[in-house]
Each structure stands twice: as structure tokens, then as C-alpha cells.
Design an enzyme around this catalytic site. Structure first.
Site, short mmCIF file in Angstrom:
data_model
loop_
_atom_site.label_atom_id
_atom_site.label_comp_id
_atom_site.label_asym_id
_atom_site.label_seq_id
_atom_site.Cartn_x
_atom_site.Cartn_y
_atom_site.Cartn_z
N HIS A 73 0.81 -1.22 0.00
CA HIS A 73 0.00 0.00 0.00
C HIS A 73 0.85 1.27 0.00
O HIS A 73 0.35 2.35 -0.29
CB HIS A 73 -0.99 0.00 1.17
CG HIS A 73 -0.40 0.30 2.51
ND1 HIS A 73 -0.10 -0.67 3.44
CD2 HIS A 73 -0.04 1.47 3.10
CE1 HIS A 73 0.38 -0.12 4.53
NE2 HIS A 73 0.45 1.19 4.35
N ILE A 77 -16.42 -20.44 0.75
CA ILE A 77 -16.67 -20.97 2.09
C ILE A 77 -17.08 -19.87 3.05
O ILE A 77 -16.91 -18.68 2.76
CB ILE A 77 -15.42 -21.68 2.65
CG1 ILE A 77 -14.20 -20.74 2.61
CG2 ILE A 77 -15.14 -22.97 1.92
CD1 ILE A 77 -12.94 -21.33 3.17
N GLY A 133 3.38 6.36 8.26
CA GLY A 133 4.74 6.49 7.77
C GLY A 133 5.64 5.36 8.22
O GLY A 133 6.70 5.13 7.65
N ASN A 134 5.23 4.64 9.28
CA ASN A 134 5.97 3.45 9.70
C ASN A 134 5.70 2.25 8.80
O ASN A 134 6.41 1.24 8.87
CB ASN A 134 5.60 3.05 11.14
CG ASN A 134 6.40 3.79 12.19
OD1 ASN A 134 5.86 4.66 12.87
ND2 ASN A 134 7.68 3.49 12.31
N SER A 135 4.67 2.34 7.96
CA SER A 135 4.30 1.21 7.10
C SER A 135 5.48 0.75 6.27
O SER A 135 6.15 1.54 5.60
CB SER A 135 3.15 1.61 6.17
OG SER A 135 1.97 1.80 6.89
N ASP A 177 0.02 -7.58 1.44
CA ASP A 177 0.45 -6.19 1.56
C ASP A 177 1.97 -6.07 1.62
O ASP A 177 2.51 -5.29 2.40
CB ASP A 177 -0.19 -5.51 2.79
CG ASP A 177 -0.04 -3.99 2.74
OD1 ASP A 177 0.09 -3.45 1.63
OD2 ASP A 177 -0.04 -3.36 3.81
N GLY A 236 -10.73 -24.08 -4.90
CA GLY A 236 -11.91 -23.84 -5.73
C GLY A 236 -13.22 -23.94 -4.98
O GLY A 236 -14.19 -24.51 -5.47
N VAL A 237 -13.26 -23.36 -3.77
CA VAL A 237 -14.50 -23.37 -3.00
C VAL A 237 -14.80 -21.97 -2.49
O VAL A 237 -13.89 -21.19 -2.21
CB VAL A 237 -14.42 -24.34 -1.79
CG1 VAL A 237 -14.44 -25.77 -2.25
CG2 VAL A 237 -13.19 -24.05 -0.93
#
Length: 500
Positions: free
Chosen positions: A140, A302, A241-243, A170, A299-300
Site C-alpha cells: 500500500h 466458504i 509512515g511506519n508502514s 500487503d 476452488g471453493v
């Protein structure tokens, strides 16, 4: 003594001093002439610290070793028309000094010429993982980036390119364009324990090189941010900003990549979330060597097994993942899975919920064989499944938002054959009216939804629905399980019966 002198500060002071003098004279009279013997004035002694331990724990040696590996990340991106309009309107309504603040820290003032896409600035953090300049950060942080620059701890600014991103976790991998021999750190191979000390270094609010410390507060946190959420929770303060910055253990190894905070105000309240190093290491390695992260595909579609669903199906506990739909042409269909099956174990290890199944399925590679255990009609069954390659976001969708509530009112719905209701299709029974105070409304059912089956049996008429409800009641069930077709896809709902 009169208290009239207390009416003014001077009067109060004189009265107090006079009282002290009288008291002193009284004491002197009691002690005799010796009480008036001159005494040497006393002075406060300096606080003694010589006996304090000289080897108290300090993070300084750790920080000195690793800080050079941490960088600030600055991104230029183009806002789309909606972002630009929203941002322009919001900024125009702010005082000039606040607009200046947001401009300084990555905001964008309003008033852009018509038809132009404003350039926006974003800032985050990152860290070198190789001597040749590979850098880890958050997806991000660099999403929609037009250009990326990084600033090292010694103030040097370098251009960088985005090598690959993985929105589902992310994470993003960058590489600086300038050749060099950069200081780097490694991911920890060990899972930190709750209570272990950690240190976070990053670029909060564009300030750069900021260090905070705390402990691992919890692990395995699912904050609803994506299908592969299993964050470490830390109480080392992290802010905007720590991201993308690292969280270190006391060995100087990266145990997590800071990615989010919980905050009602936008500032740190001591609840931060970091992507575990075990996840980050695997994803970043895949991005470096292929640009994509291969994930197993079952392929489910749920959803979680709630206590109401468990009771209505005769399950012993509200665990596992109920299959809403097995998608045609997928490994799930080839293995014989179908709607209504409850997957309870993967490779012999119990499945806690839908999110757990999603995470663990995605940890395998396409072509891997896995053993599934599931419940069908009260009987336990097993199947071996060869996973395919995941191609879209609908795979193993865990819809946690569809949790049920415990209500005991009447069902409160009006129904008709779907084929007789415009737009409802030709299968099932359409809900044409909902009592807002009824149990169906409490479970989120609305007019326009279509009941596909009740208690595991397909229905096509209101009488079919009534019969299955009556049958469930006769078996002593407290709720009836329905598969509902909604505008957002199929889901299971356990609607409780009215209490006697």
C-alpha cells in the site's frame, strides 16, 4: 485570634507568620535557653546514583547495528478523478495552516485545473534485505506509484523501481537503481513469543529514523484486511509512515514488517500489526525470483461455521469451514466436494474456521497434494486433492462478515416460487417480504434473496420450505439451515425457531 486578616493575601501571610512565631516561642519556652543556641544551616545533598547498576538493558547496541539498513520511502502517484475531487473539496475547507501541514506530509491541496490528475505524495518505510539493493516495504506504500525514491539513514537519496507486489499480504519488493554495497538485515527463522522485546524503526510522519520499543502483544491476529491476515500485534508505537518498516528482535533479526495500526484517532494507541517474517520471507523470495506468488487453489466459496449452523447440522462444535459452493472445473469438484460439506481438517490438522482454511490452502503451491477431512450428512469423509493455481480473488473466499446472530423470533418471511418472481431466476423460492422484527431479518435476509435449499434439501415451492422447517422442528433442532442466494453470492444462514 481574629480571621479578619485572611481577607487579603498580605493579611493572610502576616497571620500565618505570626502563628508560626507564637508556636516557636512556645516550644522555646518548653525547651529552655538551649533552644536558642545558633545552629549551622543544612543544605540538601546531591542524589546518589553511584550504586545503580551500570549494565542496565539498553537497545542502543542493537539500534547502532541495524539502523543503517532502514530507509524512508517516498512515492509519487497520480490520483484518479474521484480521489482528486474528494481531496480537493476536503482541503479547500481546511484553514490555510492545516493545508500547509498536509502539503508538507503528503497531502494535496485543492484547486487543480479541470481535467488534470494531481500528483500525490506518499511516504513510508522499508529496509534492505540484500547488499545489491533489494528493499522490502508494504504494497500500500507503493500502490499506483509513478516514481519511487528512498532515503538512507545518512541522508542519501536513491531512485528505486518496484520489482513486484503482493496485495494479498500487503508486501512489495523494491530495488535501488544505483549499484552499491548496502547494509542489509535478515528475516528471523523463529516465531517470536508473546512477551518478547521488539524494536521498530521507521519514518513516522516523514520524520525518518525513529525508534520505538515494546513487546509482542499477541499473534495470529485477523483484522479483516485480507484473506491471508495472521498479524503479529506489537505495542511498540508505530504511526503513519511506519508502514513497511521492520520490527526487530533482540538478535537484530526482522520478525515482522509493520503494516497497520488500530487507532480511533489516527495516532498510535499502542496496538500495531506486523506481517510475520515467516510470511514475508516466503512472499519476498517469490517476488524476487518470479514476480508472482504461487498459491494453491482449492476452488471453493466458504464461510465460517457458527454455533447456530453447527447445531442445525448436528456438529459437535462450531469449527471448520462450510462449503457454500464448489466451483465447476476445480480441484474441489474433482475431489467430490459439494455445497453443504464442512471441511474440518487439512492434512490431519484441524481447521479452526474459514479464514484458517484460506490461509493454509494458500500456503501450498500449485500441484501439491493435500488430504481433506469433511463432514457430510453427519458422516466423516476424506479426500485427496491436487491443488491448482490460484487465478482470482474468489478462491477460498472466507466471508467473515456473514456471521450469524442469536435471535429467537419467528422466521418472518413471505415467499413465492422463484420462477414466478421477476428477476429471481428459475431455481429455489424467492423471498418477497421480510418482517423487520422477525428472525430472518435479524439474520440479514432481505426481499429479493432466494432460498435454494433448506436443511440440505433443494426447494422450489413454499410448501417445500414449510415441509423442511417442520421436519427440522420434529428432530428437535433449534434452527433451520438455509442456503441463500443473494446479490453478493450464495451463503448459509441458520434461522432460529421461535421459543415456546
Amino acid at each position: 485570634m481574629s480571621f479578619s486578616n485572611f481577607t487579603s493575601p498580605r493579611g493572610r501571610r502576616n497571620t500565618i507568620l505570626a502563628s508560626v512565631a507564637v508556636a516557636a516561642l512556645g516550644v522555646a519556652g518548653a525547651l529552655g535557653e538551649g533552644a536558642f543556641t545558633p545552629m549551622h544551616p543544612a543544605y540538601a545533598a546531591a542524589v546518589s546514583t553511584a550504586d545503580l547498576p551500570q549494565n542496565a538493558p539498553s537497545f542502543a547496541p542493537l539500534i547502532e547495528r541495524v539502523k543503517a539498513s532502514v530507509v524512508s520511502v517516498k512515492v509519487k502517484m497520480v490520483a484518479d478523478d474521484g480521489d482528486a475531487a474528494d481531496l480537493s473539496g476536503q482541503m479547500d475547507n481546511l484553514p490555510p495552516q492545516i493545508q500547509k501541514f498536509f502539503k508538507q506530509f503528503g497531502g494535496q491541496p485543492g484547486g487543480m485545473p479541470q481535467g488534470r490528475h494531481p500528483m500525490m505524495m506518499g511516504e513510508g518505510s522499508g529496509f534492505f534485505i540484500s547488499a545489491d539493493g533489494y528493499i522490502v516495504t508494504n504494497n500500500h506504500v507503493v500502490d499506483h506509484a509513478k516514481s519511487v525514491t528512498v532515503t538512507t539513514q545518512d541522508g542519501k537519496t536513491l531512485d528505486a523501481k518496484v520489482v513486484g507486489t503482493d496485495p494479498k499480504t500487503d508486501l512489495a519488493l523494491l530495488k535501488v537503481n544505483e549499484a552499491g554495497d548496502y547494509p542489509f538485515v535478515a528475516f528471523s527463522k523463529e516465531t517470536p513469543r508473546i512477551g518478547d522485546w521488539v524494536v521498530a524503526i521507521g519514518n513516522p510522519y516523514g520524520l525518518g529514523g525513529t525508534v520505538t520499543a515494546g513487546i509482542i502483544s499477541a499473534e495470529g491476529r485477523d483484522i479483516g484486511d485480507g484473506p491471508y491476515d495472521r498479524f503479529l500485534q506489537i505495542d511498540a508505537p508505530i504511526n503513519r509512515g511506519n508502514s513497511g518498516g521492520p520490527t526487530f528482535n533482540m538478535k537484530g533479526e526482522v520478525v515482522g514488517v509493520n503494516t497497520a495500526i488500530y487507532s480511533p484517532s489516527g495516532g498510535s494507541v499502542g496496538i500495531g500489526f506486523a506481517i510475520p517474517s515467516t510470511t514475508a520471507d516466503t512472499v519476498i523470495s517469490a517476488l524476487e525470483h518470479g514476480g508472482v506468488v504461487p498459491r494453491g487453489y482449492l476452488g471453493v466459496n466458504i464461510q465460517p461455521v457458527t454455533s447456530e449452523i453447527a447445531e442445525s447440522m448436528g456438529l459437535r462444535s462450531a469449527k471448520g469451514a462450510i462449503v457454500v459452493e464448489a466451483m465447476p472445473g476445480t480441484p474441489a469438484v474433482e475431489a467430490g466436494l459439494k455445497s453443504g460439506d464442512v471441511i474440518t481438517a487439512l492434512n490431519g490438522k484441524a481447521v479452526e474456521d474459514a479464514a484458517d482454511l484460506t490461509l493454509r490452502t494458500g500456503s501450498f503451491k500449485p500441484g501439491d497434494k493435500v488430504d481433506l477431512t469433511y463432514m457430510r450428512d453427519g458422516a466423516e469423509k476424506t479426500a485427496q486433492v491436487t491443488l491448482a493455481e490460484q487465478k482470482n480473488e474468489t478462491v477460498a473466499k472466507a466471508d467473515g462478515a456473514q456471521s450469524q446472530k442469536d435471535h429467537g423470533a419467528a422466521l418472518g418471511i413471505q415467499i413465492a416460487p422463484a420462477k414466478e418472481v421477476a428477476g429471481a431466476g428459475d431455481k429455489g423460492v424467492a423471498i418477497v417480504g421480510v418482517d423487520p422484527n422477525g428472525a430472518a431479518a435479524a439474520e440479514g435476509l432481505t426481499a429479493g434473496d432466494v432460498i435454494l435449499d433448506v436443511a440440505g434439501k433443494p426447494v422450489s415451492t413454499p410448501q417445500d420450505v414449510k415441509s423442511q422447517i417442520t421436519n427440522a422442528k420434529s428432530q428437535g433442532k433449534k434452527a433451520v439451515l438455509m442456503r441463500i442466494q443473494t446479490a453478493d453470492g450464495d451463503r448459509y444462514v441458520a434461522v432460529p425457531f421461535p421459543k415456546a
